[in-house]
Write an enzyme that holds these catalytic residues in place. Structure first.
Site, PDB file in Angstrom:
ATOM      1  N   ALA A   1       0.764  -1.247   0.000  1.00 41.65           N
ATOM      2  CA  ALA A   1       0.000   0.000   0.000  1.00 41.65           C
ATOM      3  C   ALA A   1       0.796   1.299   0.000  1.00 41.65           C
ATOM      4  O   ALA A   1       0.259   2.333  -0.386  1.00 41.65           O
ATOM      5  CB  ALA A   1      -0.953   0.006   1.197  1.00 41.65           C
ATOM      6  N   ALA A   2       2.041   1.308   0.472  1.00 45.51           N
ATOM      7  CA  ALA A   2       2.768   2.586   0.584  1.00 45.51           C
ATOM      8  C   ALA A   2       3.020   3.181  -0.803  1.00 45.51           C
ATOM      9  O   ALA A   2       3.175   2.444  -1.773  1.00 45.51           O
ATOM     10  CB  ALA A   2       4.080   2.370   1.320  1.00 45.51           C
ATOM     11  N   PRO A   3       3.021   4.525  -0.900  1.00 44.05           N
ATOM     12  CA  PRO A   3       2.884   5.493   0.188  1.00 44.05           C
ATOM     13  C   PRO A   3       1.449   5.808   0.609  1.00 44.05           C
ATOM     14  O   PRO A   3       1.243   6.508   1.580  1.00 44.05           O
ATOM     15  CB  PRO A   3       3.555   6.737  -0.380  1.00 44.05           C
ATOM     16  CG  PRO A   3       3.313   6.630  -1.857  1.00 44.05           C
ATOM     17  CD  PRO A   3       3.397   5.170  -2.177  1.00 44.05           C
TER      18      PRO A   3
ATOM     19  N   GLY B   1      -1.465   6.388  -1.883  1.00 46.02           N
ATOM     20  CA  GLY B   1      -2.391   6.969  -2.856  1.00 46.02           C
ATOM     21  C   GLY B   1      -3.584   6.079  -3.140  1.00 46.02           C
ATOM     22  O   GLY B   1      -4.733   6.518  -3.105  1.00 46.02           O
ATOM     23  N   LYS B   2      -3.323   4.817  -3.409  1.00 48.87           N
ATOM     24  CA  LYS B   2      -4.412   3.895  -3.725  1.00 48.87           C
ATOM     25  C   LYS B   2      -5.256   3.602  -2.486  1.00 48.87           C
ATOM     26  O   LYS B   2      -6.483   3.505  -2.557  1.00 48.87           O
ATOM     27  CB  LYS B   2      -3.850   2.613  -4.341  1.00 48.87           C
ATOM     28  CG  LYS B   2      -3.178   2.856  -5.699  1.00 48.87           C
ATOM     29  CD  LYS B   2      -2.471   1.639  -6.223  1.00 48.87           C
ATOM     30  CE  LYS B   2      -1.821   1.939  -7.585  1.00 48.87           C
ATOM     31  NZ  LYS B   2      -0.671   2.888  -7.471  1.00 48.87           N
TER      32      LYS B   2
ATOM     33  N   GLU C   1       1.985  -2.709   4.313  1.00 44.15           N
ATOM     34  CA  GLU C   1       3.256  -2.402   3.674  1.00 44.15           C
ATOM     35  C   GLU C   1       4.363  -3.169   4.392  1.00 44.15           C
ATOM     36  O   GLU C   1       4.492  -3.084   5.614  1.00 44.15           O
ATOM     37  CB  GLU C   1       3.537  -0.898   3.732  1.00 44.15           C
ATOM     38  CG  GLU C   1       4.904  -0.491   3.247  1.00 44.15           C
ATOM     39  CD  GLU C   1       5.200  -0.967   1.832  1.00 44.15           C
ATOM     40  OE1 GLU C   1       6.325  -1.482   1.617  1.00 44.15           O
ATOM     41  OE2 GLU C   1       4.336  -0.814   0.946  1.00 44.15           O
TER      42      GLU C   1
ATOM     43  N   ARG D   1       8.409   2.742   5.081  1.00 47.18           N
ATOM     44  CA  ARG D   1       7.320   3.075   4.169  1.00 47.18           C
ATOM     45  C   ARG D   1       5.954   2.883   4.827  1.00 47.18           C
ATOM     46  O   ARG D   1       4.999   3.601   4.526  1.00 47.18           O
ATOM     47  CB  ARG D   1       7.428   2.238   2.898  1.00 47.18           C
ATOM     48  CG  ARG D   1       8.536   2.713   1.972  1.00 47.18           C
ATOM     49  CD  ARG D   1       8.825   1.720   0.852  1.00 47.18           C
ATOM     50  NE  ARG D   1       7.662   1.427   0.038  1.00 47.18           N
ATOM     51  CZ  ARG D   1       7.200   2.187  -0.944  1.00 47.18           C
ATOM     52  NH1 ARG D   1       7.807   3.324  -1.233  1.00 47.18           N
ATOM     53  NH2 ARG D   1       6.145   1.825  -1.659  1.00 47.18           N
TER      54      ARG D   1
ATOM     55  N   ASP E   1      -0.972  -3.752  -5.825  1.00 49.91           N
ATOM     56  CA  ASP E   1      -0.135  -2.871  -6.637  1.00 49.91           C
ATOM     57  C   ASP E   1       1.295  -3.366  -6.417  1.00 49.91           C
ATOM     58  O   ASP E   1       2.004  -2.892  -5.539  1.00 49.91           O
ATOM     59  CB  ASP E   1      -0.317  -1.418  -6.205  1.00 49.91           C
ATOM     60  CG  ASP E   1       0.499  -0.476  -7.064  1.00 49.91           C
ATOM     61  OD1 ASP E   1       0.549  -0.678  -8.284  1.00 49.91           O
ATOM     62  OD2 ASP E   1       1.101   0.464  -6.505  1.00 49.91           O
TER      63      ASP E   1
ATOM     64  N   CYS F   1       3.648  -0.693 -12.337  1.00 52.20           N
ATOM     65  CA  CYS F   1       4.049   0.504 -13.075  1.00 52.20           C
ATOM     66  C   CYS F   1       5.246   0.138 -13.959  1.00 52.20           C
ATOM     67  O   CYS F   1       6.289   0.777 -13.907  1.00 52.20           O
ATOM     68  CB  CYS F   1       4.359   1.667 -12.144  1.00 52.20           C
ATOM     69  SG  CYS F   1       5.586   1.306 -10.865  1.00 52.20           S
TER      70      CYS F   1
END
Length: 452
Positions: free
Chosen positions: A110-112, A114-115, A133, A138, A178, A231
């Site tokens: 999960a860090a940082p 946003g999601k 995380e 983080r 993510d 990403c």
């Protein structure tokens, strides 16, 4: 910008005639964007308040581009948690998760934040979010962002996916992975990602992603939704990763969902011809305003309810709880709801009676404050989770008021009203606590957050 030669060679082979346009995107300025925090402010109200020049992001209703010369991270509204500065392509992940109020949601990497903060906004205080995380530093940053957004129903953990899978089999309605990746999609903004890239690292990332996905599969209830994202552009971490996952987990299928403007379909030819990956999405920097991203939505077969995993929580110290009740009676009109738990002197409200023993917990729901020898001191997290109507005493400021900057710098400011705790607000949104005596408001803005 110096791109790794092996990366360029591979991308040229993948993209063919598109490669020049892709390469040209690295000469452009990257898009700057923010997402309105609808837990605190309606989109329309923020548009009326905003001092920034905003343009709508097509794939997220609350997301906007802003001009690169503007600095929303240095604005008082940022400190009040009215928005989160987030890369535009990254916002697509939580949009495609389609979270429903009341659900149990896990953001596994999960860090940082946003999601996670976008998922929490979709929950609107109903249900529960666990934001995990694995890296301790983080995880602390994640907890700080959860706090700034005023999220009531999130638990932040610092755990391995394997440990969580042992504790929460078939527990979550939706899971977002993510995944840690080779970061190719961030080359335009992240020099470190460029410097650390290698073909070997891509292969290592793909193996790690498979392990994380196996854990997510265990924790998702039948009928639940799993959203996988990276990403990176590497097929090994994207289409091929999804093809391998559904082959190993026949209870999952890639779900066909509506594409947004600029989204390109996944490429079966990059996954040994597995046709289902065409229903995944690639976000290319030469086809939209954003960095490189990949997103897949999967559904687990069945329609069963999630497992009930609860336990009797330890009894709260009566003296400590009494000190909070006294504070609440004197200062709060509306109290947040939840299951009270204590860690030392710190009092929290859990959104769900979860078995947290044995887990590394960074934030056990909403941090109410500190119980000190029959005296309760409210936390900054509680302040940011409240609205002016939830408290009896407020110090109402506007953003033009010189006292706003003074308060954010940790200085004492002048105010009027009854003696005691006051919620300091800017334009109707909470900034933190102050304690009034006479006409002097003692500053309780956290030292680590103060402006220089």
């Amino acid at each position: 910008m110096q791109l790794p030669q092996d990366f360029k060679d591979r991308m040229q082979k993948m993209l063919g005639e598109e490669f020049e346009a892709f390469l040209q995107s690295y000469t452009l300025d990257r898009a700057q964007s923010l997402r309105v925090n609808t837990l605190k402010v309606a989109k329309e109200d923020f548009m009326n308040l905003s001092p920034f020049h905003l343009r709508q992001i097509p794939w997220v209703n609350e997301g906007f581009y802003y001009n690169s010369e503007e600095r929303p991270g240095k604005h008082v509204y940022h400190e009040a948690g009215l928005y989160y500065i987030q890369e535009p392509s990254a916002m697509a992940v939580a949009t495609l998760a389609e979270v429903v109020q009341g659900e149990r949601v896990l953001d596994l990497c999960a860090a940082p934040g946003g999601k996670s903060t976008q998922l929490a906004a979709a929950l609107q205080g109903k249900g529960m979010l666990i934001s995990n995380e694995i890296h301790p530093v983080r995880a602390k940053i994640l907890a700080q962002n959860i706090e700034r957004m005023g999220i009531l129903n999130a638990i932040v953990t610092n755990e391995t996916p394997q440990n969580l899978a042992k504790r929460f089999p078939e527990f979550f309605d939706r899971i977002v992975v993510d995944a840690p990746c080779s970061g190719e999609g961030m080359f335009r903004k992240d020099e470190e990602a460029r410097n650390h890239w290698s073909i070997q690292n891509v292969e290592m990332c793909a193996l790690r992603q498979a392990e994380i996905l196996d854990c997510a599969a265990i924790m998702l209830r039948p009928g639940g939704t799993l959203v996988y994202s990276t990403c990176t552009f590497a097929p090994e971490e994207n289409e091929r990763s999804m093809a391998n996952f559904v082959a190993a987990h026949p209870e999952f299928e890639i779900k066909k969902v509506e594409a947004y403007e600029g989204f390109a379909p996944g490429r079966p030819e990059w996954a040994d011809g597995v046709e289902a990956v065409k229903d995944t999405f690639r976000l290319w920097p030469h086809l939209l305003e954003g960095e490189g991203h990949y997103v897949a939505v999967l559904q687990k077969s069945g329609a069963e309810l999630a497992n009930e995993i609860t336990e009797k929580l330890p009894d709260i110290n009566k003296v400590a709880w009494k000190s909070y009740e006294t504070f609440a009676k004197e200062n709060l009109v509306n109290q947040p709801e939840g299951y009270p738990v204590m860690f030392g002197e710190q009092l929290y409200l859990l959104p769900y009676a979860l078995p947290l023993r044995g887990l590394k917990v960074v934030r056990a729901g909403l941090h109410l404050g500190t119980c000190k020898k029959k005296r309760f001191e409210p936390s900054h997290a509680l302040a940011l989770a409240l609205r002016p109507g939830d408290v009896r005493h407020t110090c109402k400021l506007t953003r033009e008021d010189a006292r706003v900057n003074a308060y954010l710098k940790g200085e004492t400011i002048t105010s009027e009203g009854e003696k005691g705790w006051h919620l300091v607000c800017v334009d109707g949104y909470a900034l933190g606590w102050g304690k009034l005596s006479g006409n002097v408001l003692k500053n309780h803005y956290p030292k680590g957050l103060r402006w220089m």
